[in-house]
Scaffold this motif. Structure first.
Motif, PDB file in Angstrom:
ATOM      1  N   VAL A  25      10.636 -54.810  53.421  1.00  0.00           N
ATOM      2  CA  VAL A  25       9.734 -54.447  52.071  1.00  0.00           C
ATOM      3  C   VAL A  25       8.907 -52.964  50.851  1.00  0.00           C
ATOM      4  N   ALA A  26       8.495 -52.232  52.759  1.00  0.00           N
ATOM      5  CA  ALA A  26       8.033 -51.671  51.780  1.00  0.00           C
ATOM      6  C   ALA A  26       9.137 -50.195  52.291  1.00  0.00           C
ATOM      7  N   LEU A  27       9.411 -50.046  53.546  1.00  0.00           N
ATOM      8  CA  LEU A  27      11.136 -49.017  53.826  1.00  0.00           C
ATOM      9  C   LEU A  27      12.078 -48.943  52.300  1.00  0.00           C
ATOM     10  N   PRO A  28      12.911 -50.413  52.607  1.00  0.00           N
ATOM     11  CA  PRO A  28      13.411 -50.372  51.295  1.00  0.00           C
ATOM     12  C   PRO A  28      13.590 -49.849  49.902  1.00  0.00           C
ATOM     13  N   MET A  29      11.905 -49.877  49.916  1.00  0.00           N
ATOM     14  CA  MET A  29      11.143 -49.957  48.542  1.00  0.00           C
ATOM     15  C   MET A  29      11.494 -48.181  48.997  1.00  0.00           C
ATOM     16  N   LEU A  30      11.533 -47.579  49.587  1.00  0.00           N
ATOM     17  CA  LEU A  30      11.239 -46.090  50.212  1.00  0.00           C
ATOM     18  C   LEU A  30      12.571 -45.760  50.941  1.00  0.00           C
ATOM     19  N   LYS A  31      13.434 -46.238  50.396  1.00  0.00           N
ATOM     20  CA  LYS A  31      14.634 -45.487  50.474  1.00  0.00           C
ATOM     21  C   LYS A  31      14.915 -44.577  50.284  1.00  0.00           C
ATOM     22  N   ALA A  32      14.925 -43.974  48.798  1.00  0.00           N
ATOM     23  CA  ALA A  32      15.532 -42.656  48.665  1.00  0.00           C
ATOM     24  C   ALA A  32      14.327 -41.164  48.715  1.00  0.00           C
ATOM     25  N   PRO A  33      12.883 -41.682  49.412  1.00  0.00           N
ATOM     26  CA  PRO A  33      12.281 -40.619  50.156  1.00  0.00           C
ATOM     27  C   PRO A  33      12.574 -40.077  50.848  1.00  0.00           C
ATOM     28  N   LEU A  34      12.938 -41.434  51.276  1.00  0.00           N
ATOM     29  CA  LEU A  34      13.320 -41.154  53.002  1.00  0.00           C
ATOM     30  C   LEU A  34      14.290 -40.728  53.528  1.00  0.00           C
ATOM     31  N   ILE A  35      15.661 -40.836  53.011  1.00  0.00           N
ATOM     32  CA  ILE A  35      16.221 -40.129  52.579  1.00  0.00           C
ATOM     33  C   ILE A  35      16.076 -38.586  52.732  1.00  0.00           C
ATOM     34  N   SER A  36      15.538 -38.123  51.034  1.00  0.00           N
ATOM     35  CA  SER A  36      15.402 -36.435  51.063  1.00  0.00           C
ATOM     36  C   SER A  36      14.077 -36.403  52.289  1.00  0.00           C
ATOM     37  N   LEU A  37      12.862 -37.026  52.384  1.00  0.00           N
ATOM     38  CA  LEU A  37      12.548 -36.179  53.752  1.00  0.00           C
ATOM     39  C   LEU A  37      13.365 -36.392  55.152  1.00  0.00           C
ATOM     40  N   THR A  38      14.451 -36.750  55.232  1.00  0.00           N
ATOM     41  CA  THR A  38      15.648 -36.939  56.122  1.00  0.00           C
ATOM     42  C   THR A  38      16.152 -35.442  56.071  1.00  0.00           C
ATOM     43  N   PHE A  39      16.943 -35.257  54.702  1.00  0.00           N
ATOM     44  CA  PHE A  39      17.342 -33.432  54.414  1.00  0.00           C
ATOM     45  C   PHE A  39      16.513 -32.646  55.135  1.00  0.00           C
ATOM     46  N   ILE A  40      15.907 -32.933  54.566  1.00  0.00           N
ATOM     47  CA  ILE A  40      14.749 -31.515  54.230  1.00  0.00           C
ATOM     48  C   ILE A  40      14.440 -31.549  56.275  1.00  0.00           C
ATOM     49  N   LYS A  41      14.186 -32.609  57.293  1.00  0.00           N
ATOM     50  CA  LYS A  41      14.275 -31.594  58.199  1.00  0.00           C
ATOM     51  C   LYS A  41      15.137 -31.073  58.777  1.00  0.00           C
ATOM     52  N   MET A  42      16.263 -32.345  58.128  1.00  0.00           N
ATOM     53  CA  MET A  42      18.199 -31.318  58.437  1.00  0.00           C
ATOM     54  C   MET A  42      18.211 -29.916  58.504  1.00  0.00           C
ATOM     55  N   ILE A  43      17.587 -29.803  57.314  1.00  0.00           N
ATOM     56  CA  ILE A  43      17.814 -28.152  57.283  1.00  0.00           C
ATOM     57  C   ILE A  43      17.042 -27.435  57.732  1.00  0.00           C
ATOM     58  N   GLU A  44      15.372 -27.968  58.082  1.00  0.00           N
ATOM     59  CA  GLU A  44      14.235 -26.587  59.133  1.00  0.00           C
ATOM     60  C   GLU A  44      14.997 -27.269  60.179  1.00  0.00           C
ATOM     61  N   SER A  45      15.617 -28.254  60.765  1.00  0.00           N
ATOM     62  CA  SER A  45      16.181 -28.129  62.395  1.00  0.00           C
ATOM     63  C   SER A  45      17.083 -26.711  62.282  1.00  0.00           C
ATOM     64  N   LEU A  46      17.617 -26.662  61.484  1.00  0.00           N
ATOM     65  CA  LEU A  46      18.505 -25.448  61.469  1.00  0.00           C
ATOM     66  C   LEU A  46      17.567 -24.123  61.706  1.00  0.00           C
ATOM     67  N   ARG A  47      16.877 -23.972  61.560  1.00  0.00           N
ATOM     68  CA  ARG A  47      15.879 -23.015  61.257  1.00  0.00           C
ATOM     69  C   ARG A  47      15.007 -22.751  62.886  1.00  0.00           C
TER      70      ARG A  47
END
Length: 287
Positions: free
Chosen positions: A203-225
């Motif tokens: 229930v909760a995590l599927p409703m948060l799919k879009a922001p969790l994807i955004s957080l994943t991309f933010i962390k992917m970019i941050e990990s490069l630094r």
């Protein structure tokens, strides 16, 4: 155009122009010298075309750096998101409003710390003789535990520091996202006798799919630094076990051989590869 409609352009144009200059001029120069054989010991250099790029793919150390960088991305992004989701759910489920406020302040401390400062603190904590993390093992076995000098544990040890710094912060974000969800789906799931983990998983995590994807991309970019964290804690060692692409480029350009054209070709290739990969992934997973 009225004065009111021109006002945003007046305020936005100067900083955008400065950002464009700071971003595009170094990038253009890096691309330019990547096609030359420029070295620090020689201010001049001749045009060599794609020779630097061709040499990269026969460089075993470069291939190793690609593997280390991919492993670093996979480990840090995955663990950070897992820690964030678990912490966010635990705070949402069990903590009161006051406890959430206190935990939020505590969890913001690691990410506020400068990464270099955090790296020195944790490097001392992992010291094989008197580090607070390794001392219990030494007290029990009588043998020192050198996690940062062991090829099998060095990269994971540094990755745990990165997760310690970003996981709690992302956990606070997940908590705030859960607080914005409507309560009706949770109540309906509980009335259907769903277990707590099923409520959040289905229930909760599927409703948060879009922001969790955004957080994943933010962390992917941050990990490069992560250059400063890895450099302070291991300097790419032991050997080249923790040497990422940016560390190898820095080493070739300024530490070992002064081959700044060769280092620039690595930087340009990494920029192009990450742009293409992130674009493809975003188009495939965006909600």
């Amino acid at each position: 155009m009225t004065s009111r409609t021109r006002l945003p352009a007046v305020f936005l144009a100067p900083p955008l122009l400065i950002l464009a200059v700071l971003a595009f001029v170094p990038t253009a120069y890096a691309i330019y010298i990547s096609f030359r054989n420029r070295e620090l010991s020689r201010p001049d250099g001749s045009f060599v075309g794609l020779a630097n790029y061709i040499d990269l793919f026969s460089d075993r150390r470069f291939i190793n750096a690609i593997g280390v960088s991919l492993t670093w991305e996979l480990v840090t992004v995955t663990l950070t998101l897992l820690v964030a989701i678990v912490l966010g759910i635990l705070m949402f489920e069990f903590a009161s409003a006051r406890q959430r406020a206190v935990l939020t302040l505590i969890f913001l401390v690691p990410v506020i710390l400068p990464r270099v400062s955090a790296a020195f603190v944790w490097k001392f904590a992992f010291h094989p003789l008197y580090g607070i993390v390794t001392y219990p093992y030494k007290a029990i076995t009588g043998q020192p535990l050198d996690l940062l000098s062991n090829p099998a544990t060095a990269l994971m040890t540094v990755a745990l520091v990165d997760v310690w710094q970003w996981g709690p912060f992302f956990g606070v974000i997940v908590l705030k996202l859960l607080e914005t969800l409507p309560p009706q789906p949770f109540e309906a799931a509980r009335l259907d006798h769903a277990r707590p983990w099923e409520v959040y998983l289905y229930v909760a995590l599927p409703m948060l799919k879009a922001p969790l994807i955004s957080l994943t991309f933010i962390k992917m970019i941050e990990s490069l630094r992560a250059f400063d964290l890895i450099y302070v804690m291991t300097r790419g060692g032991p050997g080249i076990v923790t040497e990422t692409l940016d560390m190898y480029a820095f080493s070739q350009g300024f530490i070992e051989s002064g081959r700044i054209s060769y280092a620039s070709s690595m930087a340009v290739l990494m920029m192009v590869a990450t742009t293409v990969i992130f674009t493809v992934i975003w188009k495939r997973v965006k909600p």
